[in-house]
Design a protein around this motif. Structure first.
Motif, mmCIF file in Angstrom:
data_model
loop_
_atom_site.group_PDB
_atom_site.id
_atom_site.type_symbol
_atom_site.label_atom_id
_atom_site.label_comp_id
_atom_site.label_asym_id
_atom_site.label_seq_id
_atom_site.Cartn_x
_atom_site.Cartn_y
_atom_site.Cartn_z
ATOM 1 N N LYS A 9 0.853 -1.192 0.000
ATOM 2 C CA LYS A 9 0.000 0.000 0.000
ATOM 3 C C LYS A 9 0.885 1.237 0.000
ATOM 4 N N VAL A 10 0.439 2.288 -0.710
ATOM 5 C CA VAL A 10 1.185 3.548 -0.764
ATOM 6 C C VAL A 10 0.273 4.657 -0.266
ATOM 7 N N GLU A 11 0.713 5.388 0.758
ATOM 8 C CA GLU A 11 -0.040 6.513 1.321
ATOM 9 C C GLU A 11 0.875 7.732 1.395
ATOM 10 N N GLY A 12 0.989 8.472 0.310
ATOM 11 C CA GLY A 12 1.877 9.629 0.284
ATOM 12 C C GLY A 12 3.319 9.193 0.430
ATOM 13 N N GLN A 13 4.003 9.711 1.475
ATOM 14 C CA GLN A 13 5.402 9.338 1.709
ATOM 15 C C GLN A 13 5.546 8.028 2.473
ATOM 16 N N LEU A 14 4.448 7.546 3.067
ATOM 17 C CA LEU A 14 4.510 6.272 3.780
ATOM 18 C C LEU A 14 4.130 5.138 2.839
#
Length: 158
Positions: A9-14
């Protein structure tokens, strides 16, 4: 320490990464218990430790890493991430050693501040100190959290 994992999963910079123990075995990045002395995979083909579940259990871990270099990352990509050895040692100390020190501190202070306290009271106060420290860690974890850094991206395998 450099490790590899698969992006879930990709959430912005995380970026949420799934890492399995011995994740490299099936991708020719062999773990220490798979390699023969010459670095080849022959040992793992002759003696498959994954089937025996002795040396390396295949257990998925899901955790967040920071993409501070703004690399292009998609779900399914294999990435390399870096965990500073000092941070790993610090985390181990905070989780394993520090609670024991807190227990003894609270145990000792109970005897000093409450001289007529029995052994049971001292132990319970010591355990209460450990619980209080874990609650503080839980309350502060988002403020003090240090994430592993993603250093390299490998394209997703077909």
């Amino acid at each position: 320490m450099r490790e590899q994992g698969i992006v879930k999963k990709v959430e912005g910079q995380l970026v949420w990464i799934s890492a399995e123990q011995c994740v490299g075995c099936e991708r020719e990045f062999h773990c220490g218990s798979c390699k023969s002395d010459d670095g080849s995979a022959e040992t793992s083909r002759e003696f498959n430790h994954h089937e025996l579940r002795i040396f390396a259990k295949r257990k998925e871990r899901l955790f967040a890493a920071r993409n501070s270099q703004s690399l292009t990352i998609r779900i399914g990509d294999r990435v390399e991430y870096f965990i500073a050895p000092g941070k790993a040692i610090k985390a181990g100390f905070l989780v394993l050693i520090f609670p024991i020190l807190v227990f003894f501190l609270f145990y000792y202070l109970t005897g000093v501040l409450w001289p007529e306290a029995g052994e049971t009271a001292k132990v319970l106060v010591g355990i209460g100190g450990i619980v209080m420290r874990f609650l503080m860690n839980f309350a502060l974890k988002n403020r003090l959290r240090e994430y592993p850094e993603i250093t390299r991206v490998f394209s997703a395998e077909p």
